[in-house]
Design an enzyme around this catalytic site. Structure first.
Site, PDB file in Angstrom:
ATOM      1  N   SER A 135      48.219  46.388  33.950  1.00  0.00           N
ATOM      2  CA  SER A 135      48.924  45.357  33.190  1.00  0.00           C
ATOM      3  C   SER A 135      48.638  45.454  31.693  1.00  0.00           C
ATOM      4  O   SER A 135      47.529  45.845  31.283  1.00  0.00           O
ATOM      5  CB  SER A 135      48.429  43.999  33.701  1.00  0.00           C
ATOM      6  OG  SER A 135      48.784  42.977  32.818  1.00  0.00           O
ATOM      7  N   TYR A 159      41.670  37.795  35.185  1.00  0.00           N
ATOM      8  CA  TYR A 159      42.760  38.603  35.759  1.00  0.00           C
ATOM      9  C   TYR A 159      42.802  39.981  35.095  1.00  0.00           C
ATOM     10  O   TYR A 159      42.781  41.015  35.774  1.00  0.00           O
ATOM     11  CB  TYR A 159      44.107  37.879  35.580  1.00  0.00           C
ATOM     12  CG  TYR A 159      45.283  38.786  35.859  1.00  0.00           C
ATOM     13  CD1 TYR A 159      45.647  39.087  37.165  1.00  0.00           C
ATOM     14  CD2 TYR A 159      46.010  39.377  34.816  1.00  0.00           C
ATOM     15  CE1 TYR A 159      46.711  39.953  37.430  1.00  0.00           C
ATOM     16  CE2 TYR A 159      47.064  40.240  35.070  1.00  0.00           C
ATOM     17  CZ  TYR A 159      47.411  40.518  36.379  1.00  0.00           C
ATOM     18  OH  TYR A 159      48.456  41.387  36.638  1.00  0.00           O
ATOM     19  N   LYS A 163      41.853  44.093  36.370  1.00  0.00           N
ATOM     20  CA  LYS A 163      42.704  45.296  36.222  1.00  0.00           C
ATOM     21  C   LYS A 163      41.911  46.431  35.577  1.00  0.00           C
ATOM     22  O   LYS A 163      42.011  47.584  36.001  1.00  0.00           O
ATOM     23  CB  LYS A 163      43.954  44.972  35.385  1.00  0.00           C
ATOM     24  CG  LYS A 163      44.926  44.016  36.054  1.00  0.00           C
ATOM     25  CD  LYS A 163      45.555  44.637  37.288  1.00  0.00           C
ATOM     26  CE  LYS A 163      46.495  43.695  38.011  1.00  0.00           C
ATOM     27  NZ  LYS A 163      46.946  44.188  39.309  1.00  0.00           N
TER      28      LYS A 163
HETATM   29  P1  NAD Z   1      53.580  39.185  43.638  1.00  0.00           P
HETATM   30  O1  NAD Z   1      52.607  38.091  43.794  1.00  0.00           O
HETATM   31  O2  NAD Z   1      55.005  38.905  43.853  1.00  0.00           O
HETATM   32  O3  NAD Z   1      53.158  40.444  44.539  1.00  0.00           O
HETATM   33  C1  NAD Z   1      51.831  40.709  44.912  1.00  0.00           C
HETATM   34  C2  NAD Z   1      51.807  40.785  46.421  1.00  0.00           C
HETATM   35  O4  NAD Z   1      50.486  41.075  46.867  1.00  0.00           O
HETATM   36  C3  NAD Z   1      52.226  39.484  47.065  1.00  0.00           C
HETATM   37  O5  NAD Z   1      53.260  39.748  47.979  1.00  0.00           O
HETATM   38  C4  NAD Z   1      50.957  38.983  47.756  1.00  0.00           C
HETATM   39  O6  NAD Z   1      51.260  38.261  48.930  1.00  0.00           O
HETATM   40  C5  NAD Z   1      50.230  40.275  48.010  1.00  0.00           C
HETATM   41  N1  NAD Z   1      48.762  40.176  48.109  1.00  0.00           N
HETATM   42  C6  NAD Z   1      47.907  39.553  47.261  1.00  0.00           C
HETATM   43  N2  NAD Z   1      46.650  39.723  47.677  1.00  0.00           N
HETATM   44  C7  NAD Z   1      46.696  40.480  48.808  1.00  0.00           C
HETATM   45  C8  NAD Z   1      45.724  40.991  49.685  1.00  0.00           C
HETATM   46  N3  NAD Z   1      44.416  40.767  49.507  1.00  0.00           N
HETATM   47  N4  NAD Z   1      46.126  41.724  50.751  1.00  0.00           N
HETATM   48  C9  NAD Z   1      47.432  41.955  50.970  1.00  0.00           C
HETATM   49  N5  NAD Z   1      48.411  41.485  50.165  1.00  0.00           N
HETATM   50  C10 NAD Z   1      48.043  40.748  49.099  1.00  0.00           C
HETATM   51  O7  NAD Z   1      53.349  39.795  42.182  1.00  0.00           O
HETATM   52  P2  NAD Z   1      54.143  40.942  41.423  1.00  0.00           P
HETATM   53  O8  NAD Z   1      54.676  40.347  40.177  1.00  0.00           O
HETATM   54  O9  NAD Z   1      55.041  41.644  42.347  1.00  0.00           O
HETATM   55  O10 NAD Z   1      52.926  41.862  41.014  1.00  0.00           O
HETATM   56  C11 NAD Z   1      52.584  43.025  41.725  1.00  0.00           C
HETATM   57  C12 NAD Z   1      51.389  43.666  41.058  1.00  0.00           C
HETATM   58  O11 NAD Z   1      51.728  43.979  39.709  1.00  0.00           O
HETATM   59  C13 NAD Z   1      50.162  42.757  40.979  1.00  0.00           C
HETATM   60  O12 NAD Z   1      49.027  43.553  41.185  1.00  0.00           O
HETATM   61  C14 NAD Z   1      50.186  42.242  39.561  1.00  0.00           C
HETATM   62  O13 NAD Z   1      48.905  41.942  39.086  1.00  0.00           O
HETATM   63  C15 NAD Z   1      50.774  43.425  38.821  1.00  0.00           C
HETATM   64  N6  NAD Z   1      51.439  43.048  37.561  1.00  0.00           N
HETATM   65  C16 NAD Z   1      52.443  42.119  37.574  1.00  0.00           C
HETATM   66  C17 NAD Z   1      53.064  41.775  36.371  1.00  0.00           C
HETATM   67  C18 NAD Z   1      54.134  40.729  36.330  1.00  0.00           C
HETATM   68  O14 NAD Z   1      54.430  40.214  35.246  1.00  0.00           O
HETATM   69  N7  NAD Z   1      54.780  40.375  37.440  1.00  0.00           N
HETATM   70  C19 NAD Z   1      52.680  42.405  35.169  1.00  0.00           C
HETATM   71  C20 NAD Z   1      51.659  43.357  35.209  1.00  0.00           C
HETATM   72  C21 NAD Z   1      51.044  43.687  36.415  1.00  0.00           C
HETATM   73  C1  WQD Z   2      55.767  35.117  27.591  1.00  0.00           C
HETATM   74  C2  WQD Z   2      55.902  34.345  26.299  1.00  0.00           C
HETATM   75  C3  WQD Z   2      54.363  32.514  25.957  1.00  0.00           C
HETATM   76  C4  WQD Z   2      55.845  30.000  29.199  1.00  0.00           C
HETATM   77  C5  WQD Z   2      51.612  37.517  31.237  1.00  0.00           C
HETATM   78  C6  WQD Z   2      50.442  38.398  31.521  1.00  0.00           C
HETATM   79  C7  WQD Z   2      50.896  39.820  31.629  1.00  0.00           C
HETATM   80  C8  WQD Z   2      51.954  39.956  32.706  1.00  0.00           C
HETATM   81  C9  WQD Z   2      53.080  39.036  32.392  1.00  0.00           C
HETATM   82  C10 WQD Z   2      50.636  40.191  34.751  1.00  0.00           C
HETATM   83  C11 WQD Z   2      54.563  34.002  25.671  1.00  0.00           C
HETATM   84  C12 WQD Z   2      55.791  32.031  26.072  1.00  0.00           C
HETATM   85  C13 WQD Z   2      55.666  31.043  28.311  1.00  0.00           C
HETATM   86  C14 WQD Z   2      56.330  28.755  28.717  1.00  0.00           C
HETATM   87  C15 WQD Z   2      56.452  29.692  26.512  1.00  0.00           C
HETATM   88  N1  WQD Z   2      51.488  39.595  34.007  1.00  0.00           N
HETATM   89  N2  WQD Z   2      55.954  30.896  26.985  1.00  0.00           N
HETATM   90  N3  WQD Z   2      56.627  28.671  27.382  1.00  0.00           N
HETATM   91  O1  WQD Z   2      51.761  35.765  28.694  1.00  0.00           O
HETATM   92  O2  WQD Z   2      53.292  37.591  27.840  1.00  0.00           O
HETATM   93  O3  WQD Z   2      52.143  37.885  29.981  1.00  0.00           O
HETATM   94  O4  WQD Z   2      52.588  37.706  32.270  1.00  0.00           O
HETATM   95  O5  WQD Z   2      49.999  41.176  34.578  1.00  0.00           O
HETATM   96  O6  WQD Z   2      49.832  40.613  31.973  1.00  0.00           O
HETATM   97  O7  WQD Z   2      49.499  38.270  30.488  1.00  0.00           O
HETATM   98  O8  WQD Z   2      53.963  36.276  29.846  1.00  0.00           O
HETATM   99  O9  WQD Z   2      55.882  34.994  30.661  1.00  0.00           O
HETATM  100  O10 WQD Z   2      53.644  33.855  30.528  1.00  0.00           O
HETATM  101  O11 WQD Z   2      54.835  34.423  28.427  1.00  0.00           O
HETATM  102  O12 WQD Z   2      56.720  29.547  25.301  1.00  0.00           O
HETATM  103  O13 WQD Z   2      56.496  27.778  29.440  1.00  0.00           O
HETATM  104  O14 WQD Z   2      56.534  33.096  26.580  1.00  0.00           O
HETATM  105  O15 WQD Z   2      53.708  31.864  24.911  1.00  0.00           O
HETATM  106  O16 WQD Z   2      54.692  34.201  24.312  1.00  0.00           O
HETATM  107  P1  WQD Z   2      52.727  36.819  28.970  1.00  0.00           P
HETATM  108  P2  WQD Z   2      54.602  34.820  29.958  1.00  0.00           P
END
Ligand code: NAD
Ligand code: WQD
Length: 348
Positions: A135, A159, A163
């Site tokens: 991430s 979190y 990672k």
């Molecule tokens: P999500 O929550 O939709 O998907 C994660 C899945 O993992 C879920 O279906 C959950 O049920 C499953 N899970 C969690 N813990 C588990 C465990 N111990 N065993 C088996 N299954 C488990 O989230 P997502 O947005 O699809 O994210 C997927 C991956 O990408 C995550 O690792 C997240 O940290 C990473 N990621 C997401 C974002 C984002 O903005 N969505 C950004 C960067 C990284």
């Molecule tokens: C985006 C922008 C807020 C909500 C996080 C994680 C990143 C990834 C994605 C997992 C920011 C603004 C938000 C609201 C707002 N996830 N905001 N009002 O914080 O960039 O990233 O999620 O890995 O790692 O850090 O994403 O969607 O929360 O925010 O103004 O109600 O929207 O300030 O600038 P972020 P976000």
């Protein structure tokens, strides 16, 4: 065709990636505890593909990656059935950044211990190819410049720390195993939107914290107003800038990442997955209203703790190494994301 294990495969990014991988002909073994997802996403993926042929290409096991016996049986069975798991895409994890501040141990235990269990069983069955969901939250960017893979790593939440820990564990495995593993850490920026069919999309089981799902809920009236966290950031319009990437572009990056690993020598690589284009909160909100012809009432409120002004990927490395580039723009992200929300206000 190769069989790939997808952990967390019924979640948001996982389900879209399963769709992209099936289209490329891979066989999939999906595992998920469904702690934050529904396995109905798999039936929707099959519905999009509209072909019984795919039924035999997916198997789903409900379970937890912290359960080594469960993982062991899955790897063993794949060998018995002559469909050996040859690679893993590891999505499974908890991802609510703010929740991790209050429940750090839950995040370390689920994300890091869970990954250790997975890597141990992979090693046991000589499966050494992995794409890991990292991430952009691992970076500490206080500047207004795009972030390189070599930029400072300094996560400010548990979190993000999990990672970094998992990336470090993978690096240790690579270095101590005579460099025999193929490992790609994909560092996602801000994935949003949904598949263009509107049949699969983001389905947070608890209250959403991220901007895009909140905007969708303000658009459908289930949240009355968006709070924009601060309007005096050092950006053009005073609201923070992010690198939003269409979920299908992100899904396709995983396919390209796997192809790359299988075709090349063992290696450990970190890749930013973003478009390289910055969009402010206000620009996103305005674009969403324009494209979808709807209203998003908003007000400015206090800055959110830990937020950064500018988080945009330098994506030269991924676009030069993989056969991949992002194809979909912010309009398409807004249109596809809203279509999913409109058609599925209560999720799956
Ligand atoms: P999500 O929550 O939709 O998907 C994660 C899945 O993992 C879920 O279906 C959950 O049920 C499953 N899970 C969690 N813990 C588990 C465990 N111990 N065993 C088996 N299954 C488990 O989230 P997502 O947005 O699809 O994210 C997927 C991956 O990408 C995550 O690792 C997240 O940290 C990473 N990621 C997401 C974002 C984002 O903005 N969505 C950004 C960067 C990284
Ligand atoms: C985006 C922008 C807020 C909500 C996080 C994680 C990143 C990834 C994605 C997992 C920011 C603004 C938000 C609201 C707002 N996830 N905001 N009002 O914080 O960039 O990233 O999620 O890995 O790692 O850090 O994403 O969607 O929360 O925010 O103004 O109600 O929207 O300030 O600038 P972020 P976000």
């Amino acid at each position: 065709m190769k069989n790939i294990l997808i952990t967390g495969g019924t979640g948001y990014i996982g389900s879209h990636t399963c769709l992209a991988l099936l289209k490329r002909g891979f066989n999939l073994t999906i595992i998920d505890s469904n702690i934050n997802s529904s396995s109905l996403s798999i039936s929707r993926v099959k519905k999009i593909l509209k072909d019984e042929y795919y039924d035999e290409k997916i198997v789903f096991f409900k379970g937890d990656i912290r359960d080594k016996k469960f993982l062991d049986e899955i790897f063993l069975n794949s060998i018995k059935q002559n469909n050996r798991i040859q690679g893993v895409i590891h999505f499974a994890g908890l991802k609510a950044v703010s929740e991790s501040l209050f429940q750090p141990l839950v995040y370390w235990e689920n994300n890091v211990y869970g990954s250790i269990c997975l890597f141990e069983i992979m090693g046991k069955y000589d499966c050494k190819n992995i794409v890991f969901s990292s991430s952009a939250s691992i970076y500490k960017n206080n500047s207004l410049k795009p972030i390189l893979e070599t930029s400072e790593i300094k996560p400010c939440t548990p979190y993000g720390q999990t990672k970094v820990a998992i990336e470090n564990i993978l690096e240790g495995i690579f270095k101590t195993s005579s460099n025999s593993w193929r490992i790609a850490n994909l560092r996602y920026f801000n994935p949003i939107g949904a598949h263009e069919s509107g049949l699969i999309g983001e389905n947070p089981l608890s209250t959403p914290n991220n901007l895009f799902p909140i905007v969708c809920r303000v658009a459908d009236g289930s949240i009355c107003e968006l709070q924009i966290f601060g309007n005096d950031w050092p950006t053009n319009d005073g609201t923070p800038v992010r690198d939003y990437i269409h979920i299908m572009d992100l899904a396709e990056a995983h396919c390209a990442g796997l192809d790359f690993l299988f075709k090349n020598k063992p290696q450990f690589i970190n890749l930013n997955v973003g478009t390289g284009i910055g969009t402010s909160v206000l620009e996103l909100v305005n674009k969403f209203m324009e494209v979808n012809n709807c209203r998003i009432p908003y007000k400015y409120s206090q800055k959110r703790l830990g937020d950064l002004p500018f988080v945009v990927a330098e994506n030269k490395l991924i676009t030069s190494i993989l056969e991949w580039r992002p194809k979909r723009n912010i309009e398409q992200m807004c249109r596809d994301g809203w279509q999913w929300q409109k058609n599925n206000p209560n999720g799956f």
